[in-house]
Design a protein around this motif. Structure first.
Motif, PDB file in Angstrom:
ATOM      1  N   HIS A 127       0.824  -1.198   0.000  1.00  0.00           N
ATOM      2  CA  HIS A 127       0.000   0.000   0.000  1.00  0.00           C
ATOM      3  C   HIS A 127       0.867   1.260   0.000  1.00  0.00           C
ATOM      4  O   HIS A 127       1.913   1.301   0.658  1.00  0.00           O
ATOM      5  N   GLY A 128       0.434   2.276  -0.741  1.00  0.00           N
ATOM      6  CA  GLY A 128       1.183   3.530  -0.830  1.00  0.00           C
ATOM      7  C   GLY A 128       1.473   4.144   0.527  1.00  0.00           C
ATOM      8  O   GLY A 128       2.552   4.708   0.742  1.00  0.00           O
ATOM      9  N   SER A 129       0.528   4.021   1.468  1.00  0.00           N
ATOM     10  CA  SER A 129       0.722   4.632   2.783  1.00  0.00           C
ATOM     11  C   SER A 129       1.909   4.009   3.513  1.00  0.00           C
ATOM     12  O   SER A 129       2.678   4.708   4.176  1.00  0.00           O
ATOM     13  N   ALA A 130       2.077   2.689   3.367  1.00  0.00           N
ATOM     14  CA  ALA A 130       3.194   2.014   4.041  1.00  0.00           C
ATOM     15  C   ALA A 130       4.516   2.472   3.440  1.00  0.00           C
ATOM     16  O   ALA A 130       5.492   2.713   4.165  1.00  0.00           O
ATOM     17  N   ILE A 131       4.538   2.619   2.105  1.00  0.00           N
ATOM     18  CA  ILE A 131       5.767   3.090   1.448  1.00  0.00           C
ATOM     19  C   ILE A 131       6.082   4.505   1.929  1.00  0.00           C
ATOM     20  O   ILE A 131       7.229   4.833   2.237  1.00  0.00           O
ATOM     21  N   ALA A 132       5.052   5.355   2.035  1.00  0.00           N
ATOM     22  CA  ALA A 132       5.255   6.744   2.458  1.00  0.00           C
ATOM     23  C   ALA A 132       5.827   6.814   3.873  1.00  0.00           C
ATOM     24  O   ALA A 132       6.740   7.611   4.148  1.00  0.00           O
ATOM     25  N   ILE A 133       5.307   5.990   4.781  1.00  0.00           N
ATOM     26  CA  ILE A 133       5.811   6.001   6.163  1.00  0.00           C
ATOM     27  C   ILE A 133       7.250   5.497   6.196  1.00  0.00           C
ATOM     28  O   ILE A 133       8.099   6.041   6.909  1.00  0.00           O
ATOM     29  N   ALA A 134       7.536   4.466   5.368  1.00  0.00           N
ATOM     30  CA  ALA A 134       8.908   3.956   5.294  1.00  0.00           C
ATOM     31  C   ALA A 134       9.850   5.057   4.785  1.00  0.00           C
ATOM     32  O   ALA A 134      10.953   5.240   5.321  1.00  0.00           O
ATOM     33  N   ILE A 135       9.401   5.803   3.778  1.00  0.00           N
ATOM     34  CA  ILE A 135      10.224   6.914   3.263  1.00  0.00           C
ATOM     35  C   ILE A 135      10.430   7.955   4.366  1.00  0.00           C
ATOM     36  O   ILE A 135      11.528   8.490   4.534  1.00  0.00           O
ATOM     37  N   GLY A 136       9.368   8.217   5.131  1.00  0.00           N
ATOM     38  CA  GLY A 136       9.469   9.163   6.248  1.00  0.00           C
ATOM     39  C   GLY A 136      10.562   8.762   7.233  1.00  0.00           C
ATOM     40  O   GLY A 136      11.405   9.575   7.624  1.00  0.00           O
ATOM     41  N   LEU A 137      10.546   7.476   7.611  1.00  0.00           N
ATOM     42  CA  LEU A 137      11.557   6.991   8.558  1.00  0.00           C
ATOM     43  C   LEU A 137      12.952   7.056   7.937  1.00  0.00           C
ATOM     44  O   LEU A 137      13.917   7.423   8.597  1.00  0.00           O
ATOM     45  N   LEU A 138      13.029   6.733   6.646  1.00  0.00           N
ATOM     46  CA  LEU A 138      14.318   6.765   5.943  1.00  0.00           C
ATOM     47  C   LEU A 138      14.879   8.192   5.910  1.00  0.00           C
ATOM     48  O   LEU A 138      16.064   8.424   6.181  1.00  0.00           O
ATOM     49  N   LEU A 139      13.990   9.161   5.607  1.00  0.00           N
ATOM     50  CA  LEU A 139      14.418  10.571   5.577  1.00  0.00           C
ATOM     51  C   LEU A 139      14.876  11.020   6.960  1.00  0.00           C
ATOM     52  O   LEU A 139      15.857  11.759   7.097  1.00  0.00           O
ATOM     53  N   ALA A 140      14.156  10.552   7.992  1.00  0.00           N
ATOM     54  CA  ALA A 140      14.536  10.898   9.361  1.00  0.00           C
ATOM     55  C   ALA A 140      15.933  10.363   9.651  1.00  0.00           C
ATOM     56  O   ALA A 140      16.760  11.034  10.275  1.00  0.00           O
ATOM     57  N   TYR A 141      16.190   9.152   9.161  1.00  0.00           N
ATOM     58  CA  TYR A 141      17.498   8.531   9.387  1.00  0.00           C
ATOM     59  C   TYR A 141      18.598   9.308   8.658  1.00  0.00           C
ATOM     60  O   TYR A 141      19.619   9.680   9.253  1.00  0.00           O
ATOM     61  N   LEU A 142      18.371   9.577   7.374  1.00  0.00           N
ATOM     62  CA  LEU A 142      19.386  10.274   6.569  1.00  0.00           C
ATOM     63  C   LEU A 142      19.661  11.670   7.127  1.00  0.00           C
ATOM     64  O   LEU A 142      20.815  12.097   7.232  1.00  0.00           O
ATOM     65  N   SER A 143      18.598  12.382   7.534  1.00  0.00           N
ATOM     66  CA  SER A 143      18.788  13.725   8.089  1.00  0.00           C
ATOM     67  C   SER A 143      19.551  13.657   9.395  1.00  0.00           C
ATOM     68  O   SER A 143      20.442  14.471   9.655  1.00  0.00           O
ATOM     69  N   GLY A 144      19.182  12.674  10.232  1.00  0.00           N
ATOM     70  CA  GLY A 144      19.858  12.512  11.513  1.00  0.00           C
ATOM     71  C   GLY A 144      21.342  12.269  11.314  1.00  0.00           C
ATOM     72  O   GLY A 144      22.184  12.792  12.039  1.00  0.00           O
ATOM     73  N   LYS A 145      21.666  11.448  10.300  1.00  0.00           N
ATOM     74  CA  LYS A 145      23.073  11.149   9.993  1.00  0.00           C
ATOM     75  C   LYS A 145      23.816  12.424   9.587  1.00  0.00           C
ATOM     76  O   LYS A 145      24.947  12.652   9.994  1.00  0.00           O
ATOM     77  N   SER A 146      23.155  13.258   8.765  1.00  0.00           N
ATOM     78  CA  SER A 146      23.876  14.418   8.238  1.00  0.00           C
ATOM     79  C   SER A 146      23.894  15.596   9.211  1.00  0.00           C
ATOM     80  O   SER A 146      24.862  16.343   9.258  1.00  0.00           O
ATOM     81  N   THR A 147      22.842  15.758  10.020  1.00  0.00           N
ATOM     82  CA  THR A 147      22.831  16.907  10.936  1.00  0.00           C
ATOM     83  C   THR A 147      23.340  16.541  12.330  1.00  0.00           C
ATOM     84  O   THR A 147      23.751  17.413  13.087  1.00  0.00           O
ATOM     85  N   GLY A 148      23.256  15.255  12.677  1.00  0.00           N
ATOM     86  CA  GLY A 148      23.638  14.842  14.021  1.00  0.00           C
ATOM     87  C   GLY A 148      22.577  15.193  15.058  1.00  0.00           C
ATOM     88  O   GLY A 148      22.780  15.023  16.246  1.00  0.00           O
ATOM     89  N   GLY A 149      21.425  15.676  14.600  1.00  0.00           N
ATOM     90  CA  GLY A 149      20.355  16.063  15.526  1.00  0.00           C
ATOM     91  C   GLY A 149      19.471  14.883  15.889  1.00  0.00           C
ATOM     92  O   GLY A 149      19.706  13.753  15.446  1.00  0.00           O
ATOM     93  N   SER A 150      18.449  15.149  16.685  1.00  0.00           N
ATOM     94  CA  SER A 150      17.576  14.071  17.151  1.00  0.00           C
ATOM     95  C   SER A 150      16.149  14.226  16.639  1.00  0.00           C
ATOM     96  O   SER A 150      15.273  13.461  16.999  1.00  0.00           O
ATOM     97  N   LYS A 151      15.918  15.237  15.784  1.00  0.00           N
ATOM     98  CA  LYS A 151      14.542  15.462  15.316  1.00  0.00           C
ATOM     99  C   LYS A 151      14.375  15.133  13.830  1.00  0.00           C
ATOM    100  O   LYS A 151      13.497  15.671  13.161  1.00  0.00           O
ATOM    101  N   GLY A 152      15.223  14.248  13.334  1.00  0.00           N
ATOM    102  CA  GLY A 152      15.111  13.789  11.957  1.00  0.00           C
ATOM    103  C   GLY A 152      15.123  14.916  10.950  1.00  0.00           C
ATOM    104  O   GLY A 152      15.910  15.855  11.041  1.00  0.00           O
ATOM    105  N   LEU A 153      14.192  14.818   9.994  1.00  0.00           N
ATOM    106  CA  LEU A 153      14.112  15.798   8.918  1.00  0.00           C
ATOM    107  C   LEU A 153      13.890  17.219   9.445  1.00  0.00           C
ATOM    108  O   LEU A 153      14.320  18.205   8.833  1.00  0.00           O
ATOM    109  N   ALA A 154      13.239  17.325  10.602  1.00  0.00           N
ATOM    110  CA  ALA A 154      12.909  18.638  11.153  1.00  0.00           C
ATOM    111  C   ALA A 154      14.148  19.418  11.599  1.00  0.00           C
ATOM    112  O   ALA A 154      14.071  20.626  11.821  1.00  0.00           O
ATOM    113  N   ASP A 155      15.291  18.740  11.713  1.00  0.00           N
ATOM    114  CA  ASP A 155      16.521  19.449  12.071  1.00  0.00           C
ATOM    115  C   ASP A 155      17.110  20.225  10.896  1.00  0.00           C
ATOM    116  O   ASP A 155      17.977  21.071  11.076  1.00  0.00           O
ATOM    117  N   ILE A 156      16.652  19.901   9.686  1.00  0.00           N
ATOM    118  CA  ILE A 156      17.069  20.690   8.525  1.00  0.00           C
ATOM    119  C   ILE A 156      16.126  21.887   8.459  1.00  0.00           C
ATOM    120  O   ILE A 156      14.900  21.706   8.424  1.00  0.00           O
TER     121      ILE A 156
END
Lengths: 255, 123
Positions: free
Chosen positions: A42-71
């Motif tokens: 289902h598209g919704s499951a893919i979207a949530i997975a992308i959300g978690l993935l983006l949170a991970y990638l952002s966390g890696k690059s910013t070193g913050g704890s709020k995922g994508l929101a740290d950008i």
């Protein structure tokens, strides 16, 4: 100069940036669902997975704890995905519930919802304990995540769990949802999932509405409404039981 | 008016969470006890009130339906703002919990089916 003006605009309108961004993410997810998985996933499951993935990638690059929101550009994601909107939207989903449907589901259908919530919560809680967690808040949040990716964060937020534990509970619910989508057509025959009663029991036990709808659609589209009927009650029962009775039981058990 | 629906939804959400907080204080735990669930029950109750006493007309309903349709996008935003890096360090626990929850739930279906059949038999 042009970029500076754009950043200044985005900073002032962070929530609108978030709406735009999440909309695009979901559009891509539904395209992927349709073309890569023929709707199986289902598209919704893919979207949530992308959300978690983006949170991970952002966390890696910013070193913050709020995922994508740290950008800074995406700081509005924290507002859109914050506690206020989350609770507001989840409560709104209860509006589509028809109490008459519960009568149709019968005793077994209703029992399956409660058994489903308690069973998944217990399994998740036992897994959490076996991984060495002893804090009742963490154990309950992961247990609730094993129910659905909604019940998990609602429980975690209510109990005051930290963001990484809430992320774990979303991930647990996501694994469940995806697994239900994929495995339902494969095991349907073995477990006798070929009639409306079985579909209602299945919906009540699994509870993940997206998983149940996609799973049944791939098995026998005629069964979708029966499964969805009980599954829609599951999240409500989970949000009611997990951060209350079930949490208190865990507190007692963990001493 | 659409705002009526939004207002009713906001009222139910606030009341439910407030009650959840109060229950938490009463039983002495530092948490919100089932607030979102209570709010859902409130909304369902209001929506099923006899029409003469309390009726949410079709346009007002759209104010609730809009937010219910926004819930997946909001969950996506919520997922995107978590501390996923710290969570991945404990990743296998989520995977194991998810897989086992599905396995046990599937296993329960035949059991409940048998129960359902014996219920039919009694009738």
């Amino acid at each position: 100069m042009i970029l500076d003006a754009l950043y200044a605009l985005a900073a002032k309108n962070s929530l609108l940036v978030a709406f735009t961004f999440v909309g695009i993410t979901i559009w891509i997810s539904y395209k992927l669902s349709k073309h890569l998985t023929k709707g199986r996933l289902h598209g919704s499951a893919i979207a949530i997975a992308i959300g978690l993935l983006l949170a991970y990638l952002s966390g890696k690059s910013t070193g913050g704890s709020k995922g994508l929101a740290d950008i800074e550009l995406f700081s509005g994601v924290a507002i859109m995905g914050g506690g206020m909107f989350r609770d507001f939207a989840i409560v709104a989903t209860a509006f589509g519930v028809h109490v008459e449907d519960l009568k149709k589901a019968g005793v077994v259908g209703i029992a399956s919802i409660f058994i489903g919530v308690i069973l998944s919560f217990s399994v998740g809680a036992i897994v959490a304990v076996s991984f060495g967690y002893t804090d009742p808040v963490i154990i309950s949040t992961i247990g609730a995540g094993a129910a659905t990716y909604i019940v998990g964060p609602v429980t975690g937020a209510a109990l005051g769990a930290s963001s990484d534990i809430i992320a774990l509970s979303i991930a647990a619910g996501l694994v469940k949802s995806i697994l239900v989508m994929i495995s339902t057509p494969l095991v349907a025959n073995k477990i006798g999932l070929n009639n409306p009663t079985a579909a209602m029991i299945y919906g009540g036990l699994m509870g993940t509405t997206s998983g149940v709808s996609a799973g049944l659609a791939a098995t026998d589209p005629k069964l979708v409404p029966y499964g969805a009927m009980t599954a829609t009650f599951y999240t409500g029962v989970g949000c009611l039981l997990a951060p209350s009775v079930l949490y208190l039981i865990i507190v007692q058990l963990m001493g | 008016m659409i705002i009526y629906g939004v207002s009713i939804l906001a009222f139910c959400t606030l009341s439910g969470i407030y009650l959840g907080d109060l229950i938490g204080i009463m039983i002495g735990v530092k948490s919100n006890v089932g607030g979102v669930g209570i709010a859902m029950l409130l909304l369902i109750t209001l929506a099923h009130f006899p029409k003469k006493i309390f009726h949410i007309d079709e346009i007002s309903q759209k104010g609730v339906i809009f937010w219910s349709a926004m819930y997946i996008p909001i969950i996506v935003a919520m997922a995107a703002k978590q501390n996923a890096v710290a969570a991945l360090a404990a990743g296998p626990v989520a995977l194991t919990a998810g897989i086992l929850a599905v396995a046990f739930s599937f296993a329960m279906i035949p059991v409940l089916m048998r129960f359902s059949k014996s219920e039919d038999h009694k009738k």
